[in-house]
Design a protein around this motif. Structure first.
Motif, short mmCIF file in Angstrom:
data_model
loop_
_atom_site.label_atom_id
_atom_site.label_comp_id
_atom_site.label_asym_id
_atom_site.label_seq_id
_atom_site.Cartn_x
_atom_site.Cartn_y
_atom_site.Cartn_z
N LEU A 78 28.50 56.78 -6.14
CA LEU A 78 28.85 55.50 -6.04
C LEU A 78 29.43 54.89 -7.35
O LEU A 78 30.36 54.26 -6.95
N GLY A 79 28.95 55.11 -8.41
CA GLY A 79 29.47 54.84 -9.27
C GLY A 79 30.84 55.07 -9.62
O GLY A 79 31.80 54.37 -10.17
N LEU A 80 31.38 56.51 -9.34
CA LEU A 80 32.51 56.90 -9.42
C LEU A 80 33.32 56.02 -8.74
O LEU A 80 34.57 55.88 -8.75
N GLN A 81 32.91 55.87 -7.28
CA GLN A 81 33.85 55.24 -6.42
C GLN A 81 34.04 53.80 -6.81
O GLN A 81 35.19 53.20 -6.74
N LEU A 82 33.02 53.14 -7.44
CA LEU A 82 33.32 51.65 -8.01
C LEU A 82 34.22 51.62 -9.03
O LEU A 82 35.07 50.79 -9.15
N VAL A 83 34.16 52.61 -10.01
CA VAL A 83 34.96 52.52 -11.16
C VAL A 83 36.51 52.86 -10.75
O VAL A 83 37.41 52.17 -11.17
N GLN A 84 36.59 53.81 -9.58
CA GLN A 84 38.08 54.21 -9.21
C GLN A 84 38.67 52.82 -8.40
O GLN A 84 39.83 52.36 -8.45
N GLN A 85 37.60 52.05 -7.81
CA GLN A 85 38.12 50.76 -7.15
C GLN A 85 38.68 49.61 -8.11
O GLN A 85 39.80 49.34 -7.97
#
Length: 188
Positions: free
Chosen positions: A65-72
């Protein structure tokens, strides 16, 4: 052009900050034909508060989830955040998002001369609503000041605030504050 549109108010359809953030996105759509919007409602999207296990990568689901939020955040050309003031600060859900996107090596790095933001070259809009009247640089403002600090820390320096203040000080003042903020949106 990619927009990351984030809302954090707990007030749903009665939210002034949500109304302002949507108006900003609508205004951007009139200016950019090929606009792609990723919408993140922090009331609906559960982002658990930062824990040692999450920070240390011991929870695979939360790491993803953290990786997804950073990428967004990194992928966005424009970030629009709807942020109501709660007790002089941000909603805890918005703070949880900040804790997940402020990641060393991804959105900032430390150097011998201090920190350097890595997420720059984007525009940020803060759609701010406040029950009282605080203006700019008020010593009790931990809402807009926090968001500007986070943006600057991650390298984003082109920040514009659209603010409606006094929205809990009577219907007349609320209407006036919203109208003035929406007028500002038309000039973005």
């Amino acid at each position: 052009m990619k927009v990351l549109h984030i809302d954090s108010s707990i007030m749903g359809k009665a939210s002034v900050s949500r109304q302002l953030s949507q108006a900003i996105v609508d205004q951007l759509k009139t200016q950019h034909e090929a606009l792609t919007v990723t919408y993140l409602d922090l009331v609906e999207q559960d982002i658990p508060h930062l824990t040692a296990d999450i920070l240390m990568g011991k929870n695979e689901e939360q790491t993803q989830l953290g990786l997804q939020l950073v990428q967004q955040y990194l992928d966005a050309d424009i970030v629009v955040i709807g942020a109501a003031m709660y007790n002089f600060g941000l909603s805890s859900a918005l703070k949880a998002w900040i804790d997940r996107i402020a990641v060393a090596g991804k959105t900032f790095k430390y150097t011998e001369s201090g920190s350097v933001g890595l997420a720059g070259n984007k525009k940020a809009y803060i759609a701010s609503s406040r029950g009282g009247i605080y203006g700019d640089n008020h010593p009790a403002d931990f809402q807009e000041t926090m968001l500007k600090t986070v943006f600057n820390f991650t390298g984003v320096t082109d920040i514009e605030v659209v603010r409606a203040e006094g929205v809990n000080m009577g219907a007349e003042l609320k209407e006036k504050a919203i109208a003035e903020a929406l007028t500002k949106v038309t000039t973005l």
